[in-house]
Design a protein around this motif. Sequence first.
Motif, PDB file in Angstrom:
ATOM      1  N   HIS A 171       0.834  -1.210   0.000  1.00 49.56           N
ATOM      2  CA  HIS A 171       0.000   0.000   0.000  1.00 49.56           C
ATOM      3  C   HIS A 171       0.875   1.269   0.000  1.00 49.56           C
ATOM      4  CE1 HIS A 171      -4.173  -1.224   0.093  1.00 49.56           C
ATOM      5  NE2 HIS A 171      -3.931  -2.125   1.033  1.00 49.56           N
ATOM      6  N   GLU A 172       1.938   1.259   0.808  1.00 50.68           N
ATOM      7  CA  GLU A 172       2.838   2.427   0.857  1.00 50.68           C
ATOM      8  C   GLU A 172       3.445   2.698  -0.521  1.00 50.68           C
ATOM      9  OE1 GLU A 172       5.800   1.932   3.930  1.00 50.68           O
ATOM     10  OE2 GLU A 172       4.257   1.485   5.427  1.00 50.68           O
ATOM     11  N   ALA A 173       3.865   1.622  -1.188  1.00 45.76           N
ATOM     12  CA  ALA A 173       4.469   1.782  -2.517  1.00 45.76           C
ATOM     13  C   ALA A 173       3.444   2.330  -3.511  1.00 45.76           C
ATOM     14  CB  ALA A 173       5.025   0.446  -2.998  1.00 45.76           C
ATOM     15  N   ASP A 184       0.841   4.153  -2.711  1.00 43.16           N
ATOM     16  CA  ASP A 184       0.617   5.562  -2.347  1.00 43.16           C
ATOM     17  C   ASP A 184       1.631   6.448  -3.067  1.00 43.16           C
ATOM     18  OD1 ASP A 184      -1.469   4.980  -0.606  1.00 43.16           O
ATOM     19  OD2 ASP A 184      -0.199   4.993   1.194  1.00 43.16           O
ATOM     20  N   LYS A 185       2.921   6.062  -2.986  1.00 44.66           N
ATOM     21  CA  LYS A 185       3.987   6.852  -3.615  1.00 44.66           C
ATOM     22  C   LYS A 185       3.856   6.883  -5.134  1.00 44.66           C
ATOM     23  CE  LYS A 185       7.322   6.091   0.074  1.00 44.66           C
ATOM     24  NZ  LYS A 185       8.440   5.275   0.535  1.00 44.66           N
ATOM     25  N   ALA A 186       3.277   5.808  -5.707  1.00 41.26           N
ATOM     26  CA  ALA A 186       3.115   5.744  -7.167  1.00 41.26           C
ATOM     27  C   ALA A 186       1.868   6.495  -7.636  1.00 41.26           C
ATOM     28  CB  ALA A 186       3.036   4.288  -7.619  1.00 41.26           C
ATOM     29  N   GLY A 187       1.099   7.041  -6.686  1.00 46.37           N
ATOM     30  CA  GLY A 187      -0.070   7.836  -7.049  1.00 46.37           C
ATOM     31  C   GLY A 187      -1.323   7.037  -7.378  1.00 46.37           C
ATOM     32  N   TYR A 245       3.490  -3.868  -6.760  1.00 45.98           N
ATOM     33  CA  TYR A 245       4.723  -3.688  -6.006  1.00 45.98           C
ATOM     34  C   TYR A 245       5.861  -4.464  -6.670  1.00 45.98           C
ATOM     35  CZ  TYR A 245       8.104  -3.929  -2.210  1.00 45.98           C
ATOM     36  OH  TYR A 245       9.251  -3.865  -1.477  1.00 45.98           O
ATOM     37  N   ILE A 284       6.769  -1.488  -9.389  1.00 38.57           N
ATOM     38  CA  ILE A 284       7.513  -0.475  -8.645  1.00 38.57           C
ATOM     39  C   ILE A 284       8.908  -0.947  -8.257  1.00 38.57           C
ATOM     40  CG2 ILE A 284       7.518   0.927  -6.544  1.00 38.57           C
ATOM     41  CD1 ILE A 284       4.353   0.721  -6.738  1.00 38.57           C
ATOM     42  N   SER A 285       9.011  -2.069  -7.527  1.00 41.41           N
ATOM     43  CA  SER A 285      10.335  -2.464  -7.042  1.00 41.41           C
ATOM     44  C   SER A 285      11.217  -3.059  -8.134  1.00 41.41           C
ATOM     45  CB  SER A 285      10.221  -3.423  -5.855  1.00 41.41           C
ATOM     46  OG  SER A 285       9.665  -4.640  -6.266  1.00 41.41           O
TER      47      SER A 285
END
Length: 195
Positions: free
Chosen positions: A25-27, A29-32, A70, A99-100
């Motif tokens: 979820h945090e990732a 959030d950062k990705a919009g 993620y 993301i990662s």
Amino acid sequence: MTTSTGTKLGYLRVSTGKQDESLQHEALDKAGVLKRNRYVDHGVSGTKTERPGLDALLDDVQPGDTIVVYKLDRIGRSTAHVAKLIADLTEQGVFIESISDGLNSSTPTGRAMLQMLAIFAEMERSFIAERTIAGLAAAKAQGRTGGRPRVADSKQARTAQTLRDSGESVPEIASTLGVSIATVYRLTKAPSKDS
């Protein structure tokens, strides 16, 4: 088409009920990715073919949208499955962002990396097929055949029937012969009531 024009949709998955999705979820959030645009499979193994969250996402996604994960392993059961899913989505005009892994199919580099993933997946399938064929040929050369080994031979089947005809219970016969209760039922017939 080289740029994403639609909505960012997030997909999250954890394999066990004890894990949580907070890192994912945090990732996102950062990705919009807005919380209302997230699909979650909680406690669902990657090997499962039915994943309600992923199925709902795939039903809702539209051309121009971007699916954000993620890591790529969250979305697929195997390298081959991930590669096929990505190929299908790309053909529909849907973008993928991991993301990662640092992959984004809206960029030339991201597309190239995803194509490499598909190539490696195809190689993996070929290697597995070759090893299977070689293994079967080697086993055949040694006189072995595939399939489950027989649990009981015909002598055991006759013994099981004799014991059952003499009034022994099925669990006792299974214990005596070292086979399962189901095997005893499969090998024998119930004694007739007139004997």
